[in-house]
Scaffold this active site. Structure first.
Site, PDB file in Angstrom:
ATOM      1  N   HIS A  67       0.835  -1.215   0.000  1.00  0.00           N
ATOM      2  CA  HIS A  67       0.000   0.000   0.000  1.00  0.00           C
ATOM      3  C   HIS A  67       0.861   1.253   0.000  1.00  0.00           C
ATOM      4  O   HIS A  67       1.590   1.509   0.959  1.00  0.00           O
ATOM      5  CB  HIS A  67      -0.923   0.000   1.217  1.00  0.00           C
ATOM      6  CG  HIS A  67      -2.011   1.027   1.148  1.00  0.00           C
ATOM      7  ND1 HIS A  67      -2.955   1.043   0.143  1.00  0.00           N
ATOM      8  CD2 HIS A  67      -2.317   2.087   1.944  1.00  0.00           C
ATOM      9  CE1 HIS A  67      -3.790   2.053   0.337  1.00  0.00           C
ATOM     10  NE2 HIS A  67      -3.425   2.708   1.413  1.00  0.00           N
ATOM     11  N   GLN A 119       2.536  11.289  -1.075  1.00  0.00           N
ATOM     12  CA  GLN A 119       2.436  11.720   0.318  1.00  0.00           C
ATOM     13  C   GLN A 119       3.794  11.735   1.031  1.00  0.00           C
ATOM     14  O   GLN A 119       3.921  12.301   2.118  1.00  0.00           O
ATOM     15  CB  GLN A 119       1.421  10.852   1.071  1.00  0.00           C
ATOM     16  CG  GLN A 119      -0.007  11.084   0.549  1.00  0.00           C
ATOM     17  CD  GLN A 119      -1.061  10.214   1.228  1.00  0.00           C
ATOM     18  OE1 GLN A 119      -0.804   9.571   2.239  1.00  0.00           O
ATOM     19  NE2 GLN A 119      -2.254  10.203   0.671  1.00  0.00           N
ATOM     20  N   ARG A 173      -5.890  15.069   6.646  1.00  0.00           N
ATOM     21  CA  ARG A 173      -6.349  14.906   5.271  1.00  0.00           C
ATOM     22  C   ARG A 173      -6.468  16.252   4.550  1.00  0.00           C
ATOM     23  O   ARG A 173      -6.315  16.316   3.330  1.00  0.00           O
ATOM     24  CB  ARG A 173      -7.703  14.170   5.256  1.00  0.00           C
ATOM     25  CG  ARG A 173      -8.051  13.632   3.880  1.00  0.00           C
ATOM     26  CD  ARG A 173      -9.367  12.883   3.867  1.00  0.00           C
ATOM     27  NE  ARG A 173     -10.502  13.784   4.028  1.00  0.00           N
ATOM     28  CZ  ARG A 173     -11.765  13.458   3.706  1.00  0.00           C
ATOM     29  NH1 ARG A 173     -12.036  12.255   3.256  1.00  0.00           N
ATOM     30  NH2 ARG A 173     -12.755  14.315   3.883  1.00  0.00           N
ATOM     31  N   TYR A 202      -4.822   7.763  -6.864  1.00  0.00           N
ATOM     32  CA  TYR A 202      -6.142   8.386  -7.038  1.00  0.00           C
ATOM     33  C   TYR A 202      -6.160   9.790  -7.626  1.00  0.00           C
ATOM     34  O   TYR A 202      -7.213  10.375  -7.783  1.00  0.00           O
ATOM     35  CB  TYR A 202      -6.965   8.336  -5.749  1.00  0.00           C
ATOM     36  CG  TYR A 202      -6.336   8.902  -4.511  1.00  0.00           C
ATOM     37  CD1 TYR A 202      -6.479  10.236  -4.168  1.00  0.00           C
ATOM     38  CD2 TYR A 202      -5.623   8.069  -3.647  1.00  0.00           C
ATOM     39  CE1 TYR A 202      -5.933  10.732  -3.006  1.00  0.00           C
ATOM     40  CE2 TYR A 202      -5.071   8.560  -2.484  1.00  0.00           C
ATOM     41  CZ  TYR A 202      -5.228   9.896  -2.164  1.00  0.00           C
ATOM     42  OH  TYR A 202      -4.678  10.382  -1.009  1.00  0.00           O
ATOM     43  N   HIS A 242     -11.911   3.267  -3.826  1.00  0.00           N
ATOM     44  CA  HIS A 242     -11.227   3.914  -2.701  1.00  0.00           C
ATOM     45  C   HIS A 242     -11.692   3.420  -1.340  1.00  0.00           C
ATOM     46  O   HIS A 242     -10.895   3.060  -0.472  1.00  0.00           O
ATOM     47  CB  HIS A 242     -11.411   5.437  -2.782  1.00  0.00           C
ATOM     48  CG  HIS A 242     -10.752   6.176  -1.658  1.00  0.00           C
ATOM     49  ND1 HIS A 242     -11.371   6.392  -0.438  1.00  0.00           N
ATOM     50  CD2 HIS A 242      -9.512   6.713  -1.547  1.00  0.00           C
ATOM     51  CE1 HIS A 242     -10.531   7.041   0.365  1.00  0.00           C
ATOM     52  NE2 HIS A 242      -9.409   7.245  -0.284  1.00  0.00           N
ATOM     53  N   ARG A 288     -17.198   4.668   1.443  1.00  0.00           N
ATOM     54  CA  ARG A 288     -17.761   6.023   1.485  1.00  0.00           C
ATOM     55  C   ARG A 288     -17.560   6.769   0.164  1.00  0.00           C
ATOM     56  O   ARG A 288     -18.275   7.708  -0.135  1.00  0.00           O
ATOM     57  CB  ARG A 288     -17.210   6.823   2.674  1.00  0.00           C
ATOM     58  CG  ARG A 288     -15.754   7.134   2.642  1.00  0.00           C
ATOM     59  CD  ARG A 288     -15.348   8.050   3.825  1.00  0.00           C
ATOM     60  NE  ARG A 288     -14.003   8.557   3.607  1.00  0.00           N
ATOM     61  CZ  ARG A 288     -12.890   7.925   3.967  1.00  0.00           C
ATOM     62  NH1 ARG A 288     -12.953   6.758   4.588  1.00  0.00           N
ATOM     63  NH2 ARG A 288     -11.702   8.454   3.709  1.00  0.00           N
ATOM     64  N   HIS A 297      -9.672   0.753   0.976  1.00  0.00           N
ATOM     65  CA  HIS A 297      -9.552   1.158   2.378  1.00  0.00           C
ATOM     66  C   HIS A 297     -10.829   0.737   3.088  1.00  0.00           C
ATOM     67  O   HIS A 297     -11.926   0.945   2.567  1.00  0.00           O
ATOM     68  CB  HIS A 297      -9.484   2.685   2.490  1.00  0.00           C
ATOM     69  CG  HIS A 297      -8.274   3.330   1.900  1.00  0.00           C
ATOM     70  ND1 HIS A 297      -8.341   4.331   0.958  1.00  0.00           N
ATOM     71  CD2 HIS A 297      -6.953   3.144   2.156  1.00  0.00           C
ATOM     72  CE1 HIS A 297      -7.117   4.744   0.659  1.00  0.00           C
ATOM     73  NE2 HIS A 297      -6.259   4.030   1.360  1.00  0.00           N
ATOM     74  N   GLU A 351     -10.841   2.136   8.736  1.00  0.00           N
ATOM     75  CA  GLU A 351      -9.604   2.711   9.259  1.00  0.00           C
ATOM     76  C   GLU A 351      -9.883   3.548  10.500  1.00  0.00           C
ATOM     77  O   GLU A 351      -9.073   3.610  11.419  1.00  0.00           O
ATOM     78  CB  GLU A 351      -8.943   3.591   8.177  1.00  0.00           C
ATOM     79  CG  GLU A 351      -7.655   4.260   8.655  1.00  0.00           C
ATOM     80  CD  GLU A 351      -6.959   5.086   7.580  1.00  0.00           C
ATOM     81  OE1 GLU A 351      -7.552   5.270   6.495  1.00  0.00           O
ATOM     82  OE2 GLU A 351      -5.834   5.528   7.827  1.00  0.00           O
ATOM     83  N   HIS A 377      -6.032  -1.571   5.989  1.00  0.00           N
ATOM     84  CA  HIS A 377      -6.224  -1.177   7.402  1.00  0.00           C
ATOM     85  C   HIS A 377      -7.097  -2.190   8.161  1.00  0.00           C
ATOM     86  O   HIS A 377      -6.597  -2.906   9.004  1.00  0.00           O
ATOM     87  CB  HIS A 377      -6.762   0.247   7.567  1.00  0.00           C
ATOM     88  CG  HIS A 377      -5.953   1.292   6.875  1.00  0.00           C
ATOM     89  ND1 HIS A 377      -4.610   1.466   7.126  1.00  0.00           N
ATOM     90  CD2 HIS A 377      -6.274   2.208   5.917  1.00  0.00           C
ATOM     91  CE1 HIS A 377      -4.150   2.450   6.366  1.00  0.00           C
ATOM     92  NE2 HIS A 377      -5.134   2.920   5.618  1.00  0.00           N
ATOM     93  N   ASP A 403       2.153   3.133   2.955  1.00  0.00           N
ATOM     94  CA  ASP A 403       1.002   4.025   2.896  1.00  0.00           C
ATOM     95  C   ASP A 403       1.377   5.501   2.700  1.00  0.00           C
ATOM     96  O   ASP A 403       1.716   5.911   1.599  1.00  0.00           O
ATOM     97  CB  ASP A 403       0.165   3.799   4.172  1.00  0.00           C
ATOM     98  CG  ASP A 403      -1.206   4.433   4.117  1.00  0.00           C
ATOM     99  OD1 ASP A 403      -1.503   5.134   3.146  1.00  0.00           O
ATOM    100  OD2 ASP A 403      -2.009   4.220   5.041  1.00  0.00           O
TER     101      ASP A 403
HETATM  102 ZN    ZN Z   1      -4.208   4.569   1.905  1.00  0.00          ZN
END
Ligand code: ZN
Length: 474
Positions: free
Chosen positions: A68, A73, A94, A133, A218, A221, A247, A250, A284, A335
């Site tokens: 992952h 990031q 986020r 994404y 993703h 949600r 995901h 989490e 997760h 991640d």
């Molecule tokens: Zn992730």
């Protein structure tokens, strides 16, 4: 590749002799590894003669798949550790991540991803599943070539020399119940048919560099039920064994929102509505109950644990002993890349369990007596399954991916055997790597602890991060 009667390799350029190597069945002595021109292992012989084969400087471990990654990031590491109200929880973190995602250019993404993939190699990861994404331009419009950012990631992996499973992300809504997406999610959003078109367009590019194409809805949600059904069946038509990652569970807030929407917990909902099986990787799965744990383990799905990121984000602690007790499979990912180090992920995973249980040596057995050996073998097997690639360790037919420890490293030197050296590598050397070489597909990518492109890619990373910090200011 031929082997003489005495086990001596006839062509030293595709041979390696290890005094000790960690095979899927456990530690073995005097191991002669041989591979073909495609980088696949053709022979793994124990109690062999070294002959002319080059000798590893220490224990040889299977390469670790990183299941992952959100490569971009890595540029945020160090920027989110402040006591301001907005950074007090996952959702505050986020916000900054979204500002980076809103501002990043294709060139910056490629530079950052190349550098982080090289970091991964130096830290013992030999392949990566990129959960990707950001698809569109800064205004949320498709690039002239809709594959633009995906191709950047493919190129980054190729330049670094790391194996890749590319997982384009389907993202449609901002919360359960089909809530409209937010303006700062505009670069992620795709219709279901539009995502299928992207997958079809990407398949030849992935195939041509031996990368695996999968899919990442993703989260529950972000993908409404109908879209999830359609995208999974569309992917299955394209490739019936392609990996599917999402995901799930989490954060407690996510579990509560799902309960409010459906009356079910997220994993319970998924298991009730989809034929979850070995293709699925549940990223997760931190907050699952005993029933979800039993059902998900029985499905054959892999749980994707990202211990340093989960700790950094305050997600909670996955109950790994209960998951293993019911035969659950698992692997590790880095991640958000607050840390990029396979050993450190394993250490954090075991330590989280020790702190929670007030006991020691929890993730051990049944096939090995040391925690480090057990965890390495299980994480490689789970990571390989989640990657959908032949990277399941030192066995014939698998890719020739491995990590060689330096038996003369100060932390390892004079320890009694390879098993204790691996324990020291995981639990006692994370700030001063004991890795000597890292090989992918039968080629040395890291030698004497360093990738040959480290310096040049590091400068490009720093330049990209500097620009991004400027352009992402709110
Ligand atoms: Zn992730």
């Amino acid at each position: 590749m031929s082997v003489s009667a005495s086990g001596v390799c006839a062509k030293a350029s595709r041979c390696l002799f290890a005094q000790e190597a960690l095979l899927p069945s456990g530690w073995a002595s005097q191991v002669l590894l041989q591979w073909d021109e495609r980088g696949q292992l053709t022979s793994v012989q124990t109690h062999a003669e070294p002959g002319d084969a080059p000798r590893a400087k220490g224990p040889v471990l299977p390469g670790m798949p990183n299941l992952h990654s959100h490569a971009f990031q890595r540029a945020m590491a160090g920027l989110t550790e402040y006591g301001q109200a907005t950074q007090g929880n996952f959702w505050g973190w986020r916000e900054l991540m979204y500002r980076f995602a809103a501002a990043i250019t294709p060139e910056q993404l490629e530079a950052i991803a190349t550098a982080v993939y090289i970091e991964m190699l130096e830290a013992g990861f030999t392949s990566v599943c990129e959960f990707h994404y950001i698809h569109h331009d800064l205004d949320g419009r498709p690039y002239a070539d809709d594959r633009e950012l995906s191709l950047r990631l493919l190129r980054a992996a190729e330049k670094a020399g790391i194996g890749l499973t590319l997982l384009p992300v389907l993202y449609q809504t901002s919360d359960f119940g089909g809530r409209a997406s937010r303006p700062d999610q505009r670069r992620f959003i795709r219709r279901t048919d539009n995502m299928l078109a992207l997958l079809e367009a990407l398949k030849p590019a992935c195939d041509s560099q031996d990368a695996r194409l999968g899919l990442a809805p993703h989260s529950l949600r972000a993908v409404p039920p109908d879209a999830l059904q359609q995208i999974v069946s569309g992917l299955t038509s394209l490739d019936p064994t392609a990996p599917i990652h999402l995901h799930i569970s989490e954060q407690i807030a996510e579990v509560e929102a799902c309960m409010k929407w459906s009356g079910k917990r997220p994993l319970q909902w998924l298991l009730d509505h989809h034929a979850v099986d070995e293709r699925w990787c549940l990223i997760h799965a931190t907050h699952i109950d005993a029933q979800e744990c039993r059902r998900a383990a029985a499905s054959g799905a892999v749980v994707g644990l990202c211990p340093t990121t989960e700790a950094n984000l305050g997600d909670g602690i996955f109950d790994a002993p209960s998951w293993r007790a019911v035969g659950g499979r698992w692997g590790i990912g880095s991640d958000s890349h607050v840390a990029v180090n396979a050993a450190e992920e394993l250490m954090m995973l075991e330590y989280g369990q020790r702190l929670a249980a007030q006991k020691r040596n929890l993730l051990v057995g049944p096939y090995a007596s040391s925690v480090a050996t057990s965890m390495t073998l299980e994480a490689v097997a789970g990571g390989a399954q989640a990657s959908g690639r032949r990277v399941a360790g030192l066995a014939v037919g698998q890719q020739a991916d491995w990590v060689i420890l330096d038996a003369h490293h100060p932390v390892l030197q004079d320890l009694p055997n390879a098993e204790s050296m691996l324990s020291a590598h995981i639990f006692a050397s994370s700030r001063q790597s004991a890795i000597d070489e890292v090989w992918v597909a039968g080629q040395a990518r890291v030698q004497q602890g360093r990738h040959q492109d480290f310096i040049v890619t590091r400068s490009a990373f720093q330049a990209a991060r500097g620009q991004l910090m400027e352009t992402s200011r709110s």
